[in-house]
Design an enzyme around this catalytic site. Structure first.
Site, PDB file in Angstrom:
ATOM      1  N   HIS A 150     -11.306  -6.518   0.376  1.00 46.10           N
ATOM      2  CA  HIS A 150     -11.066  -5.046   0.041  1.00 46.10           C
ATOM      3  C   HIS A 150     -11.213  -4.182  -1.256  1.00 46.10           C
ATOM      4  O   HIS A 150     -10.941  -3.067  -1.481  1.00 46.10           O
ATOM      5  CB  HIS A 150      -9.070  -4.989   0.240  1.00 46.10           C
ATOM      6  CG  HIS A 150      -9.273  -4.018  -0.004  1.00 46.10           C
ATOM      7  ND1 HIS A 150      -7.310  -3.776   1.070  1.00 46.10           N
ATOM      8  CD2 HIS A 150      -9.234  -2.635   1.091  1.00 46.10           C
ATOM      9  CE1 HIS A 150      -7.356  -2.529   1.753  1.00 46.10           C
ATOM     10  NE2 HIS A 150      -8.297  -1.858   1.759  1.00 46.10           N
ATOM     11  N   ASP A 173      -2.217  -1.441   5.065  1.00 46.44           N
ATOM     12  CA  ASP A 173      -2.903  -2.723   4.501  1.00 46.44           C
ATOM     13  C   ASP A 173      -1.240  -3.484   4.293  1.00 46.44           C
ATOM     14  O   ASP A 173      -0.533  -2.668   4.396  1.00 46.44           O
ATOM     15  CB  ASP A 173      -3.205  -2.781   2.576  1.00 46.44           C
ATOM     16  CG  ASP A 173      -3.598  -3.949   2.186  1.00 46.44           C
ATOM     17  OD1 ASP A 173      -2.655  -4.949   2.437  1.00 46.44           O
ATOM     18  OD2 ASP A 173      -4.332  -3.678   1.796  1.00 46.44           O
ATOM     19  N   HIS A 175      -0.394  -5.516   1.758  1.00 46.65           N
ATOM     20  CA  HIS A 175      -0.354  -5.676   0.283  1.00 46.65           C
ATOM     21  C   HIS A 175      -0.649  -4.266  -0.333  1.00 46.65           C
ATOM     22  O   HIS A 175      -1.785  -3.505   0.367  1.00 46.65           O
ATOM     23  CB  HIS A 175      -1.674  -6.661  -0.526  1.00 46.65           C
ATOM     24  CG  HIS A 175      -1.614  -8.122   0.328  1.00 46.65           C
ATOM     25  ND1 HIS A 175      -2.043  -8.406   1.626  1.00 46.65           N
ATOM     26  CD2 HIS A 175      -0.552  -9.011   0.580  1.00 46.65           C
ATOM     27  CE1 HIS A 175      -1.878  -9.608   1.983  1.00 46.65           C
ATOM     28  NE2 HIS A 175      -0.661  -9.519   0.780  1.00 46.65           N
ATOM     29  N   ASP A 177      -2.533  -3.378  -3.432  1.00 50.00           N
ATOM     30  CA  ASP A 177      -3.254  -3.762  -4.260  1.00 50.00           C
ATOM     31  C   ASP A 177      -3.188  -2.838  -5.154  1.00 50.00           C
ATOM     32  O   ASP A 177      -4.655  -2.119  -4.826  1.00 50.00           O
ATOM     33  CB  ASP A 177      -4.352  -3.502  -2.809  1.00 50.00           C
ATOM     34  CG  ASP A 177      -4.560  -4.763  -2.006  1.00 50.00           C
ATOM     35  OD1 ASP A 177      -3.779  -5.189  -1.546  1.00 50.00           O
ATOM     36  OD2 ASP A 177      -5.354  -4.179  -1.263  1.00 50.00           O
ATOM     37  N   HIS A 190      -9.100  -8.391  -5.293  1.00 50.99           N
ATOM     38  CA  HIS A 190      -8.488  -7.848  -4.087  1.00 50.99           C
ATOM     39  C   HIS A 190      -7.512  -7.226  -4.181  1.00 50.99           C
ATOM     40  O   HIS A 190      -6.657  -6.477  -3.246  1.00 50.99           O
ATOM     41  CB  HIS A 190      -8.766  -8.438  -2.962  1.00 50.99           C
ATOM     42  CG  HIS A 190      -8.483  -9.562  -2.924  1.00 50.99           C
ATOM     43  ND1 HIS A 190      -9.608 -10.646  -2.083  1.00 50.99           N
ATOM     44  CD2 HIS A 190      -7.282 -10.668  -2.749  1.00 50.99           C
ATOM     45  CE1 HIS A 190      -8.406 -11.889  -2.037  1.00 50.99           C
ATOM     46  NE2 HIS A 190      -7.454 -11.450  -2.365  1.00 50.99           N
ATOM     47  N   ASP A 280      -7.415  -2.574   6.196  1.00 51.94           N
ATOM     48  CA  ASP A 280      -6.807  -4.410   5.474  1.00 51.94           C
ATOM     49  C   ASP A 280      -6.766  -4.637   6.931  1.00 51.94           C
ATOM     50  O   ASP A 280      -5.642  -4.059   7.449  1.00 51.94           O
ATOM     51  CB  ASP A 280      -6.532  -4.715   4.142  1.00 51.94           C
ATOM     52  CG  ASP A 280      -6.470  -5.969   4.065  1.00 51.94           C
ATOM     53  OD1 ASP A 280      -6.490  -6.551   4.742  1.00 51.94           O
ATOM     54  OD2 ASP A 280      -6.012  -6.291   2.545  1.00 51.94           O
ATOM     55  N   ASP A 282      -5.453  -7.731   7.552  1.00 52.95           N
ATOM     56  CA  ASP A 282      -4.074  -8.322   7.356  1.00 52.95           C
ATOM     57  C   ASP A 282      -2.435  -7.128   7.259  1.00 52.95           C
ATOM     58  O   ASP A 282      -1.634  -7.718   7.477  1.00 52.95           O
ATOM     59  CB  ASP A 282      -4.051  -9.225   5.750  1.00 52.95           C
ATOM     60  CG  ASP A 282      -3.889  -8.352   4.596  1.00 52.95           C
ATOM     61  OD1 ASP A 282      -3.441  -7.006   5.032  1.00 52.95           O
ATOM     62  OD2 ASP A 282      -4.107  -8.729   4.136  1.00 52.95           O
ATOM     63  N   GLU A 325     -11.674  -7.126   4.861  1.00 52.02           N
ATOM     64  CA  GLU A 325     -10.652  -9.061   5.249  1.00 52.02           C
ATOM     65  C   GLU A 325     -10.674 -10.148   6.318  1.00 52.02           C
ATOM     66  O   GLU A 325      -9.741 -10.160   6.572  1.00 52.02           O
ATOM     67  CB  GLU A 325      -9.108  -8.858   4.429  1.00 52.02           C
ATOM     68  CG  GLU A 325      -9.377  -7.696   2.872  1.00 52.02           C
ATOM     69  CD  GLU A 325      -9.285  -8.617   1.497  1.00 52.02           C
ATOM     70  OE1 GLU A 325      -9.748  -9.798   1.943  1.00 52.02           O
ATOM     71  OE2 GLU A 325      -9.824  -8.375   0.625  1.00 52.02           O
TER      72      GLU A 325
HETATM   73 MN   LIG Z   1      -6.328  -4.914   0.966  1.00 50.29          MN
END
Ligand SMILES: [Mn+2]
Length: 380
Positions: A150, A173, A175, A177, A190, A280, A282, A325
């Site tokens: 990412h 995402d 997260h 980030d 990332h 992302d 995730d 990712e």
């Molecule tokens: Mn990310």
């Protein structure tokens, strides 16, 4: 002829008489006399403005050489002028010859697009093309960054911002980030890309060798987070402090994906601006997309992810998509396959694949209804 005018004028005749005697326009005669009265001469006076780039002598030489050998090139002419100590640019030579009607003798650069290219481009643009299994509406999309780390968003968003003003970012995402190099608990790059990109955090980024090319290019009001569920305290503080719009999984459960997308678009698209979708994998629940570096339970369902991509596509403003990712080195073959399939589903929806079906705009060959005794043709 001009001297003749002046001689007659000096003998005491007026301009009307002179024009009659010599058969000249009265205005011409008057202008010659005025000039003589003012400057005391009838020759051409030097003009004001930019001096010519090429002397009359060199010009005559050019024309002489080209007439002698029409196949001579402008480079050869340049060399020939250099031999008489006249240094001029290639384009000056071509321009000068063009003014004398000689440009057709020189090889021209090929057109950038041949007729065939133009025809293909015209027929393919904005059309629905038939794919073996699905109709995909080709939307204008400039760039797509696939399957990597990412942190590539630093580059893709910086580059995007250089080519298009006013962009906005939808960051999907688990997260945020948005750790700065000083606040990060793990040191993972990332986990930091957004902090490099935000103008508001510029002063918090230490000077680091190799990173000086990164210029902050978006403001806190230009980004919306969707799907957050794993934030460090520092990240939460930054988001709250800068007032960044974010829809965590709580808001997603509370409002539903359709309302979240509506609010996202209302918030970002108060004016016409390109969208950068940074997705992302995730963000999707790890039960569906496990082959990723930092999985976190309780993510988006596949349908929510696809709805999100469809909603962004429907705005017609998607300009760059990062899908990141997806890591084929993590997990077994089945897990990798399912992760890649879900990622492809998201990409297809971003490009305009519609679950409700679609048909090409030129699909008007008529619908035929077959009945045993007649064929009805509805040309619509
Ligand atoms: Mn990310």
């Amino acid at each position: 002829m001009r001297t003749e005018v002046i001689e007659i004028y000096q003998s005491g005749k007026g301009y009307k008489a002179i024009s009659k005697v010599l058969g000249l326009q009265r205005t011409t005669v008057r202008a010659i006399i005025h000039k003589w009265q003012k400057h005391g001469t009838v020759v051409n006076l030097p003009r004001s403005g930019r001096p010519t780039k090429i002397t009359p002598r060199a010009q005559r030489r050019l024309i002489r050489e080209v007439t002698k050998d029409p196949r001579t090139t402008s480079k050869e002419l340049q060399a020939s002028l250099a031999s008489i100590k006249v240094s001029v640019h290639d384009s000056t030579i071509r321009k000068r010859l063009g003014k004398n009607g000689l440009h057709g003798r020189f090889p021209r650069r090929k057109p950038l697009l041949s007729k065939k290219n133009i025809r293909n481009k015209k027929s393919g643009r904005g059309q629905i093309v038939f794919h073996t299994t699905v109709y995909i509406y080709i939307v204008k999309i400039d760039c797509q960054c696939l399957f990597l780390h990412h942190s590539l968003a630093i580059g893709s968003i910086s580059g995007h911002a250089r080519s298009q003003n006013n962009l906005c970012v939808v960051w999907v995402d688990a997260h945020a980030d948005i750790n700065t190099p000083l606040s990060t608990p793990t040191g993972n790059i990332h986990g930091q890309p957004v902090s490099y990109l935000l103008k508001e955090l510029h002063s918090k980024i230490p000077v680091m060798p190799g990173f000086s090319w990164i210029k902050p290019c978006i403001s806190a009001k230009d980004i919306v987070y969707i799907g957050l569920r794993d934030l460090d305290p520092g990240e939460h503080y930054i988001i709250q402090h800068l007032g960044i719009k974010s829809f965590s999984m709580w808001e997603l459960d509370h409002l539903g994906i359709s309302r979240v997308m509506e609010e996202t678009c209302d918030y970002l698209l108060t004016k016409y601006r390109p969208i950068h979708l940074s997705f992302d994998i995730d963000a999707i629940d790890p039960s569906l997309a496990p082959a990723t570096g930092t999985p976190m339970v309780g993510g988006l369902t596949y349908r929510e992810g696809v709805y999100l991509a469809e909603a962004i596509c429907k705005t017609g403003l998607l300009s760059v998509l990062d899908l990141v990712e997806v890591n084929p080195n993590l997990g077994n073959t089945e897990e990798v396959a399912s992760t890649v399939n879900y990622a492809l589903g998201i990409i297809l929806s971003s490009f305009g694949y519609v679950r409700g079906g679609s048909h090409p705009s030129h699909y008007n060959r008529g619908i035929r209804i077959f009945l045993p005794f007649l064929i009805l043709e509805l040309n619509q």
